[in-house]
Design an enzyme around this catalytic site. Sequence first.
Site, PDB file in Angstrom:
ATOM      1  N   THR A 527       0.850  -1.197   0.000  1.00 57.99           N
ATOM      2  CA  THR A 527       0.000   0.000   0.000  1.00 57.99           C
ATOM      3  C   THR A 527       0.877   1.235   0.000  1.00 57.99           C
ATOM      4  O   THR A 527       1.872   1.301   0.723  1.00 57.99           O
ATOM      5  CB  THR A 527      -0.950   0.014   1.206  1.00 57.99           C
ATOM      6  OG1 THR A 527      -1.826  -1.106   1.090  1.00 57.99           O
ATOM      7  CG2 THR A 527      -1.800   1.275   1.250  1.00 57.99           C
ATOM      8  N   PHE A 529       1.135   5.156   0.783  1.00 57.26           N
ATOM      9  CA  PHE A 529       0.533   6.180   1.624  1.00 57.26           C
ATOM     10  C   PHE A 529       1.092   7.541   1.234  1.00 57.26           C
ATOM     11  O   PHE A 529       2.265   7.647   0.873  1.00 57.26           O
ATOM     12  CB  PHE A 529       0.891   5.934   3.101  1.00 57.26           C
ATOM     13  CG  PHE A 529       0.305   4.674   3.665  1.00 57.26           C
ATOM     14  CD1 PHE A 529      -0.851   4.711   4.423  1.00 57.26           C
ATOM     15  CD2 PHE A 529       0.903   3.440   3.432  1.00 57.26           C
ATOM     16  CE1 PHE A 529      -1.398   3.546   4.955  1.00 57.26           C
ATOM     17  CE2 PHE A 529       0.357   2.274   3.953  1.00 57.26           C
ATOM     18  CZ  PHE A 529      -0.805   2.333   4.720  1.00 57.26           C
TER      19      PHE A 529
END
Length: 622
Positions: A527, A529
């Site tokens: 992921t 960010f």
Amino acid sequence: MKLVLNPQIPPDQEAGIQTMLAQDGCVTRTITDNGSRVIGIIKKGTRNPDKYQDIPGIDRVLPVSTAHKLVSREFQSEDSRVAINNVVVGGDRIVVIAGPCAVESLDQAMTIAKQVRRYGAVLFRAGAYKPRSSPYSFQGLEEEGLKILAQVREETGLGVVTEMTSPDQAPLMEKYVDAVQIGARNMQNFELLKCVGKMGKPVVLKRGLAATIQEWLMSAEYIAAGGNTDIILCERGIRTFEPYTRNTLDLSAIPVLKQLTHLPIVIDPSHATGIREKVSPMARAAVAAGADALMIEVHHDPDHALSDGPQSLYPEQFGRLMRDIYTIAPVVGKQLDFDYLKKTALIHELDEKASRTAAFIGEFGAYSHKAAQAYFGDDITPVPMKEFTDIFAAVAAGRAEYGVIPLENSLSGSIHENFDLLQEYDLKIIGDITIRIQHALIAHKGAAKEQITQVLAPPPALAQCRNYLAQYPWMSRVPVGATSRAVKQVKDSGDKTCAAIASTMAAEIFDMEILDESIEDNPRNFTRFAVIAKEFKGRKKVAKTSIIFSTGNKPGALFEVMKVFNTYGINLVKLESRPIHGKPWEYMFYADLEADILHKDLASMKQSLEENTETFRVLGRY
Ligand code: PEP
Ligand code: MN
């Protein structure tokens, strides 16, 4: 033997216990471990230690069974972090120490320091006192060399590490350098160990040429027993019968040490292999095996180096290695942070009123919490928030200095809500960080998988573990808002038939049991960010820009914008469209570019973009 005190012990009660131990003739050291004060008894006193169990304020009396005490994992369960200036060794960031074998001249040291810094090294190494096999070889510039190192730090901001070969060098080391190294040949020079044990500088303790791990840890214990616990263990290859490399790099020492000690580990593949071509493969392997740091010899002109030229990397080679490490580190849950030094400078410049916090979504132990920690280290305090919009609002109002928001996952795609919020709030993206998402199945202590009937997790996490969950058809899936919240909910319910999908960090924080680890179907689960703030601060070199724009509703409108990027040869790494609130079928576009759009050389491009769009805003530069 260690005494674990009650976490709520008042200071005067702790002081009373310390006085009693001193009166009993004990020699002790006190640390804070996992939120509790822990007193290690390194020399027993007159009283039988079992008797301490009955003293109020002492929760537990536990043995430390290893020969090494202060540096043992049994004494301190948490990993140690050793700070060399602003750089912390241990924790989520891979630290790279680089430089030549020896200081040869101011010009040589400065040239190499600037190059390695440019490629991402955060500490500089070079010897001023060189322990050489032959008395006729170059022995180092001695004090002159230390002065040069101090100048290198002045000019580049890199902390400097150098070898100390004799106790009489201690005052000079204190004066000029940031950390001292005990060389392989001196690992069992006990007078030297006792001396650095009394110094106020971190120590890089190299493993002896023929030392066992146990002997090495006992040498570390000497330093710790003297009062200095800022120790970093350096594996640099051991003597074996194999002549193809200078030494044999014992990478298996990493997992062995991780179990035996809390001290951070640096790997030196340069002295281990002695051959330039062998350095990068072993450095990559070291990071994959869990090393906290690397120490690499680099020389701009290795053919003329006064020592260890054949094992020194060319600066460009070092640069390529750093890019490899950057790619490998997230796989083992770490980061190589090219902005580390800039970031620490920025954080140290924050004014007193600044909140020094980073808002993230979920409870402690959330992946966003992990990302915040990986991005900022321990310099900024992560603060949990309930909703994404709370994060934006807190940053906009100055209640949090920074926000950390997920933008996209490699498997489940974009987190649209955050793109919308980026549109809505006038905040800036000042950095980004990608972490690997490794899920675990978490339940109450003593719960068995067969008993679990409900699994709580947010829908993307459930989707990412579909194959795993398919093996257990009796478990029903309960969607909740965030992984860490799922763990909290299971914990609060006290229900042993409930489990959550979340990070192992969340399991530790909530003191729960991990039933299975790495349960995501696809291990390439990352992921990305974004780190948001009110302003862009202190960035000189910008690699990426995030923009947001809208075009008129006419044929070829987006094409015209893309043409601008093409004309200027700008690489577009992301393009995402989002509907505009209140304007059905009209869209905003969010794009990431590999360029600094605010740079003066690209002023005309920016102008063309503005001409070809209806609205245009620079969201982030990082
Ligand atoms: C060095 O780091 O330059 C050095 C001499 O290392 P070692 O003590 O590992 O041989
Ligand atoms: Mn060397």
